[in-house]
Design a protein around this motif. Sequence first.
Motif, PDB file in Angstrom:
ATOM      1  N   PRO A 162       0.799  -1.228   0.000  1.00 18.20           N
ATOM      2  CA  PRO A 162       0.000   0.000   0.000  1.00 18.20           C
ATOM      3  C   PRO A 162       0.828   1.272   0.000  1.00 18.20           C
ATOM      4  CG  PRO A 162      -0.056  -1.035   2.166  1.00 18.20           C
ATOM      5  CD  PRO A 162       0.632  -1.996   1.248  1.00 18.20           C
TER       6      PRO A 162
ATOM      7  N   MET B 256      -7.372  -3.029   0.693  1.00 17.03           N
ATOM      8  CA  MET B 256      -7.610  -1.656   0.235  1.00 17.03           C
ATOM      9  C   MET B 256      -9.015  -1.273   0.692  1.00 17.03           C
ATOM     10  SD  MET B 256      -8.384  -4.026  -2.248  1.00 17.03           S
ATOM     11  CE  MET B 256      -9.985  -4.572  -1.705  1.00 17.03           C
TER      12      MET B 256
ATOM     13  N   HIS C  41      -2.992   2.168  -2.472  1.00 20.55           N
ATOM     14  CA  HIS C  41      -3.328   0.749  -2.362  1.00 20.55           C
ATOM     15  C   HIS C  41      -4.360   0.369  -3.416  1.00 20.55           C
ATOM     16  CE1 HIS C  41      -3.869  -2.716   0.776  1.00 20.55           C
ATOM     17  NE2 HIS C  41      -3.581  -3.167  -0.428  1.00 20.55           N
TER      18      HIS C  41
END
Length: 396
Positions: free
Chosen positions: A176, A219, A228
């Motif tokens: 991410p 996410m 992300h």
Amino acid sequence: MEITRRDGLTMLGGLAVAAGTAGGALAQAGSMPGLQAIAASKGMRLGSCVAWGRPGADRGSFANPAYAALLARDCGLLVPENEMKWQAIRPSATSFDFTHMDAIMAWATAKRLPVRGHNLLWHQPKWMPRWEENHDFGANPAQAAARLLVEHITTVCGRYGTRIGSYDVVNEAVNPADSTLYQTALSRALGGPEATLDLAFHTARTAAPHAELVYNDYMSWEPGNAKHRAGVLALLEGFKRRGVPVDSLGVQSHLVTQGPDARAATAALEGEWRRFLDAVTAMGYGLVITELDVRDNKLPADIGARDRAVADFTRGYLDLMLSYPSVRDILLWGLSDRYSWIEGFEPRPDTARRRPCPYDDRFVAKPMRTAIAAALASAPKPAPSNAVADGQGHRR
């Protein structure tokens, strides 16, 4: 999610206290329709993760009669919390240990509950077994790594056959921080993460041709997740371009509240999140809610106020998610606060106990459970299986 749980998470007073608290909680539950019954009326399934446990050392499993009763009543689907992960079933490159996973499967079979597979490859170095990260792949590393991965997926899928109809084949492969893919010793030997993930899905399709194959990641819709989400979209685009057999995106749904005004927060988050989901469904992928719970951040310690805000945040999220007709399975990451991983992972700064699940630590239903039930009941009727509502994946 954390692959280990704190050894101290045991029932207060053991199973004797569990039996004592079960009566009131189950009597309360008996007055409400089960969550699975509501989901089924809309063509969906509602389930939960479950952990292995043994009498006298309960770990949030069917070993606790009160919790087992909630699982059997509210769930139409189960998923192992940790027991199928490499660290749990793969003690070495040459051995498997299915003891705990088999116990979960046996209980689920006895209760006629289907099971999802989670997961066949958690592609981050810290979640692979230590032996794998230190493994000598020899003079032909790509061949040895491919053999190891194919053997793992083929063995797991072959053991459970058609009893498992959906697998999180790959879990959390996107970093991410920068949208790139994680590298592991396995992927370095195989020639890169794309080759590794592609092989995992192709192998799963061959080993479990009946199953839904899912890429699963965390996410989410809260601020700070843009990179992300971008990385996940790039990965899904790559799968599609390379003809990799991925059916659905697993949306973990570890929600984080944004403050007491939950309705305003959900409204603020909706636009960007819809754009992400629309991009996923436009590529032809389905959606699965795989690990739903709520971290009660930026909320007061007062239980009443906290529970109301969590319920409102959950309802707003589910109303949005259930507008997509491909959402058929909703998996909670635990039914009871007593066994949630979140308390050990991120305690509240004010030391108030986390309340991330639909039932509290005594198995009494909370406003979050009411919100989930209401969202299911209010969901649009399922679209015909051969119809897409509006070209963006929304229900008509």
